[in-house]
Design a protein around this motif. Sequence first.
Motif, mmCIF file in Angstrom:
data_model
loop_
_atom_site.group_PDB
_atom_site.id
_atom_site.type_symbol
_atom_site.label_atom_id
_atom_site.label_comp_id
_atom_site.label_asym_id
_atom_site.label_seq_id
_atom_site.Cartn_x
_atom_site.Cartn_y
_atom_site.Cartn_z
ATOM 1 N N ILE A 124 10.819 -0.897 50.619
ATOM 2 C CA ILE A 124 9.978 -0.554 49.605
ATOM 3 C C ILE A 124 8.864 -1.651 49.703
ATOM 4 O O ILE A 124 9.047 -3.068 50.213
ATOM 5 N N ARG A 125 7.689 -0.892 50.034
ATOM 6 C CA ARG A 125 6.566 -1.855 50.289
ATOM 7 C C ARG A 125 6.227 -2.642 49.198
ATOM 8 O O ARG A 125 6.348 -2.481 47.984
ATOM 9 N N ALA A 126 5.110 -3.691 49.504
ATOM 10 C CA ALA A 126 4.955 -4.731 48.387
ATOM 11 C C ALA A 126 4.236 -3.997 47.278
ATOM 12 O O ALA A 126 4.065 -4.196 46.337
ATOM 13 N N THR A 127 3.260 -3.138 47.843
ATOM 14 C CA THR A 127 2.452 -2.322 46.782
ATOM 15 C C THR A 127 3.196 -1.524 45.945
ATOM 16 O O THR A 127 2.848 -1.467 44.745
ATOM 17 N N THR A 128 4.247 -0.907 46.415
ATOM 18 C CA THR A 128 4.972 -0.096 45.418
ATOM 19 C C THR A 128 5.818 -0.940 44.541
ATOM 20 O O THR A 128 5.902 -0.819 43.233
ATOM 21 N N ALA A 129 6.167 -2.130 45.085
ATOM 22 C CA ALA A 129 7.065 -3.191 44.234
ATOM 23 C C ALA A 129 5.976 -3.537 42.895
ATOM 24 O O ALA A 129 6.652 -3.819 42.017
ATOM 25 N N VAL A 130 4.614 -3.689 43.309
ATOM 26 C CA VAL A 130 3.834 -4.271 42.520
ATOM 27 C C VAL A 130 3.582 -3.145 41.270
ATOM 28 O O VAL A 130 3.619 -3.465 40.188
ATOM 29 N N ILE A 131 3.404 -1.972 41.555
ATOM 30 C CA ILE A 131 3.594 -0.938 40.588
ATOM 31 C C ILE A 131 4.546 -0.954 39.668
ATOM 32 O O ILE A 131 4.575 -0.713 38.550
ATOM 33 N N LEU A 132 5.845 -0.983 40.458
ATOM 34 C CA LEU A 132 7.086 -1.182 39.562
ATOM 35 C C LEU A 132 7.089 -2.353 38.740
ATOM 36 O O LEU A 132 7.261 -2.110 37.374
ATOM 37 N N GLY A 133 6.418 -3.157 39.024
ATOM 38 C CA GLY A 133 6.459 -4.528 38.284
ATOM 39 C C GLY A 133 5.454 -4.320 36.976
ATOM 40 O O GLY A 133 5.836 -4.839 35.891
ATOM 41 N N SER A 134 4.361 -3.786 37.358
ATOM 42 C CA SER A 134 3.386 -3.474 36.353
ATOM 43 C C SER A 134 4.145 -2.533 35.144
ATOM 44 O O SER A 134 3.901 -2.846 34.033
ATOM 45 N N ILE A 135 4.767 -1.437 35.456
ATOM 46 C CA ILE A 135 5.372 -0.581 34.649
ATOM 47 C C ILE A 135 6.311 -1.174 33.686
ATOM 48 O O ILE A 135 6.424 -1.042 32.715
ATOM 49 N N ILE A 136 7.278 -1.980 34.420
ATOM 50 C CA ILE A 136 8.471 -2.905 33.804
ATOM 51 C C ILE A 136 7.837 -3.684 32.754
ATOM 52 O O ILE A 136 8.266 -3.838 31.667
ATOM 53 N N TYR A 137 6.562 -4.396 33.089
ATOM 54 C CA TYR A 137 5.960 -5.286 32.220
ATOM 55 C C TYR A 137 5.688 -4.520 30.799
ATOM 56 O O TYR A 137 5.906 -5.091 29.723
ATOM 57 N N ARG A 138 4.924 -3.401 31.138
ATOM 58 C CA ARG A 138 4.649 -2.680 29.862
ATOM 59 C C ARG A 138 5.906 -2.299 29.140
ATOM 60 O O ARG A 138 5.950 -2.006 27.909
ATOM 61 N N GLY A 139 6.745 -2.050 29.876
ATOM 62 C CA GLY A 139 8.316 -1.615 29.062
ATOM 63 C C GLY A 139 8.915 -2.561 28.392
ATOM 64 O O GLY A 139 9.181 -2.209 27.187
ATOM 65 N N CYS A 140 8.508 -3.802 29.019
ATOM 66 C CA CYS A 140 8.882 -4.865 28.200
ATOM 67 C C CYS A 140 8.238 -5.107 26.786
ATOM 68 O O CYS A 140 9.013 -5.289 25.739
ATOM 69 N N ILE A 141 7.026 -4.928 26.749
ATOM 70 C CA ILE A 141 6.261 -4.773 25.433
ATOM 71 C C ILE A 141 6.653 -3.721 24.600
ATOM 72 O O ILE A 141 6.819 -4.087 23.472
ATOM 73 N N ALA A 142 6.724 -2.745 25.197
ATOM 74 C CA ALA A 142 6.991 -1.502 24.420
ATOM 75 C C ALA A 142 8.442 -1.730 23.774
ATOM 76 O O ALA A 142 8.683 -1.443 22.431
ATOM 77 N N ILE A 143 9.417 -2.332 24.403
ATOM 78 C CA ILE A 143 10.707 -2.762 23.846
ATOM 79 C C ILE A 143 10.532 -3.573 22.674
ATOM 80 O O ILE A 143 11.103 -3.493 21.698
ATOM 81 N N ALA A 144 9.707 -4.741 22.933
ATOM 82 C CA ALA A 144 9.574 -5.794 21.951
ATOM 83 C C ALA A 144 9.073 -5.018 20.542
ATOM 84 O O ALA A 144 9.318 -5.592 19.604
ATOM 85 N N ILE A 145 8.116 -4.377 20.765
ATOM 86 C CA ILE A 145 7.391 -3.593 19.684
ATOM 87 C C ILE A 145 8.321 -2.690 19.073
ATOM 88 O O ILE A 145 8.651 -2.904 17.619
ATOM 89 N N GLN A 202 -0.365 0.575 22.607
ATOM 90 C CA GLN A 202 1.039 0.634 22.598
ATOM 91 C C GLN A 202 1.695 1.067 21.031
ATOM 92 O O GLN A 202 2.427 1.829 20.980
ATOM 93 N N ILE A 203 1.301 0.092 19.998
ATOM 94 C CA ILE A 203 1.382 0.502 18.543
ATOM 95 C C ILE A 203 1.399 1.948 18.387
ATOM 96 O O ILE A 203 2.413 2.532 17.890
ATOM 97 N N ALA A 204 0.131 2.210 18.575
ATOM 98 C CA ALA A 204 -0.192 3.518 18.157
ATOM 99 C C ALA A 204 0.559 4.694 18.928
ATOM 100 O O ALA A 204 0.800 5.645 18.282
ATOM 101 N N GLN A 205 0.781 4.481 20.083
ATOM 102 C CA GLN A 205 1.781 5.319 20.839
ATOM 103 C C GLN A 205 3.031 5.440 20.246
ATOM 104 O O GLN A 205 3.606 6.659 20.363
ATOM 105 N N ILE A 206 3.518 4.443 20.081
ATOM 106 C CA ILE A 206 5.118 4.201 19.419
ATOM 107 C C ILE A 206 4.949 5.195 18.223
ATOM 108 O O ILE A 206 5.904 5.837 17.671
ATOM 109 N N PHE A 207 4.007 4.840 17.170
ATOM 110 C CA PHE A 207 3.756 5.580 16.064
ATOM 111 C C PHE A 207 3.847 7.025 16.278
ATOM 112 O O PHE A 207 4.472 7.799 15.358
#
Lengths: 306, 367
Positions: free
Chosen positions: A250-271, B120-125
Amino acid sequence: MESILLGVFEQGMIYSIMAMGIFITYAILDFPDMTTDGSFPLGGAVTVALMTSGITGIAVFGLVIPSYIVALPLAFIVGAAAGVLTGVIHVKFKVRDLISGIIMMTALFTINLRVAGSANVPIFSRDNMFMNPLVSSVFTGNGKKYSTLLIIFFVVLICKLILDAYLRTRSGLLLRAVGDNPQFVTTLARDKGNVKILGLAIANGLIALSGSLMAQWQRVFDLQQGTGTMVIGLASVIVGMSLTKGFSFIRATTAVILGSIIYRGCIAIAIRFGMSANDLKLITAALLFVILVLSREKKKKVAHHA
Amino acid sequence: MMKKGLRFLSIGICVVLMIGLIGGCVQKATETPIPPTEEPVVEVSPEAEAAPVTEEAAAAEQASAEKVYTVGINQFAEHGSLDNCREGFIEGLAAKGLIEGQNLKIDYQNAQTDIGIANQIAQIFVSNKVDLICGIATPSAQASYNAASKANIPVIYTAVTSPEAAELVKPDGTNPGMITGTSDLLPAKAQLEMIREVLPEAKKIGILYTTSEANSKPMIELYEKLAPEYGFELVIKGISTGADIPTAADTVLNEVDCMTNLLDNTVVNSLPTILDKANAKKIPVFGSEIEQVRIGCLAAEGINYLELGRTTGEMAADVLLGNAKAEDLKFQTIEESNLYLNEKVAKELGITIPEALLSRAVETFQD
């Protein structure tokens, strides 16, 4: 549910272009580049300025390129210019790396406001990368939902492939050497200062490009959005790289893309779990911490066994 | 080998977290959502109770047996005015027969001034398929509109100072889609009239504003247009951060007879500093809403955010119950303003407030 994941991927991938920039400054050059907080909205500012200027497109060889596409390379160039300035302040004027980034970030705040004309510039009424006659004619029916994601994926893929290819060139190798072994660059009779400036230019170009995409995706430019960009980028790079450390394929650039998606996922989970707004940042931090610790743990254990 | 296994473990945990995300949604869809923590049960305001039970409301009660409406509230920041908007909004819905906990589910989320989070909030809604999204403050309204326009979910906004500038209204006054709401443009005319009554001799009014706050710009334009009509000259100073306020306040206070505030968040947050400096020079400071008068501004002609929210809530109810379409409803501005006075401050400044104002004040603070 599906559209939450869609949103996580869309936003995560747009931010991943910014994270690739942070990857260059933080992981390759070992440069804490605060310019990021200014160059990310700079990309958005340039984009909305162009799109609201009344210029609908630029003719190249008889082919009219719409302004929302012109905005991407334009954002890259302007962002790169900001990176060059940070580099010059650091290398030529011998200002410490962190401080030179802060100087540029502060200057960009005013510049962004001037370029965009206002702290909040909506572009709802205009065509953009994701909503234009071409997209709506190509994607019909069920495919419509995924058109935005596909376009983002395409742009991210191009950025990733070009960056990968660049890092394998002579110039790219020198860039990697500056962070690891500056003496080596000097022995090759190259000026390591210039290499650093080049690295900062590419990084901030990518960051501004990401800012341009974000402004088009959310159809509004918001000046305050820049604040905290660097933290998002750093978190994405570190999470991505530590998670994939064991997989050499896995290239570093791919890893970074994965990391970025995971970060957004964490926020979505928290919300999604109904976290109170005040706790959101803490929960995101906690999730990131858990991921990081888990990936670090292994390293230690392996070392113990050895 | 060990190393790789453990890496797989951590990637696995990420996957589990992602699945958790999905699980969270499913859970949300089936369980009753937790009501906003601050107020589990909506208190129906006297106005709401007094409102006659219209046919719509009766129809709504009948319909409630079958249909429970879900409304997502996407609020941009946590502060007094916006919280009042939200409370008013829920009251407005109740006035039309949509009562939280009975035939209404409210999912309240706060973006903590981050437009990325608001997105993100809007998307979840949208993915939870709410019946309506309420966007409180401009960036949240824009984020909600962006997400909802692709899914045909109506959006009702409130506390948007200039819907035109935010492109939530087309230049010809029609709505760009299934979106409408209320604007909180300050009653600048009433404010200037009131300042003239309190200070008949005053010539120069000072205003501080943050250049990066989008809502302050249309307000400044409005004041610039109206001030000459009342014989005032404006001294306007832009600042970029809260740290600039002491210096900017000193500069402005040297030139003016009084000051007035906008709804500029940075300036309002530093109001105590400004009041300190102004009081030392015996220069009156006028506020823009009740909270500012409470902490020491001389007077304010402000809009009542609770009322603004109520109007918004009633619009939302009309849309939910099918009495109106969001794309046809025109956005509303509250015309009347309420006068708030602080008599203690007036005494300290040696200013006598005219009887006419005292009698018409909605609230007068004595200490």
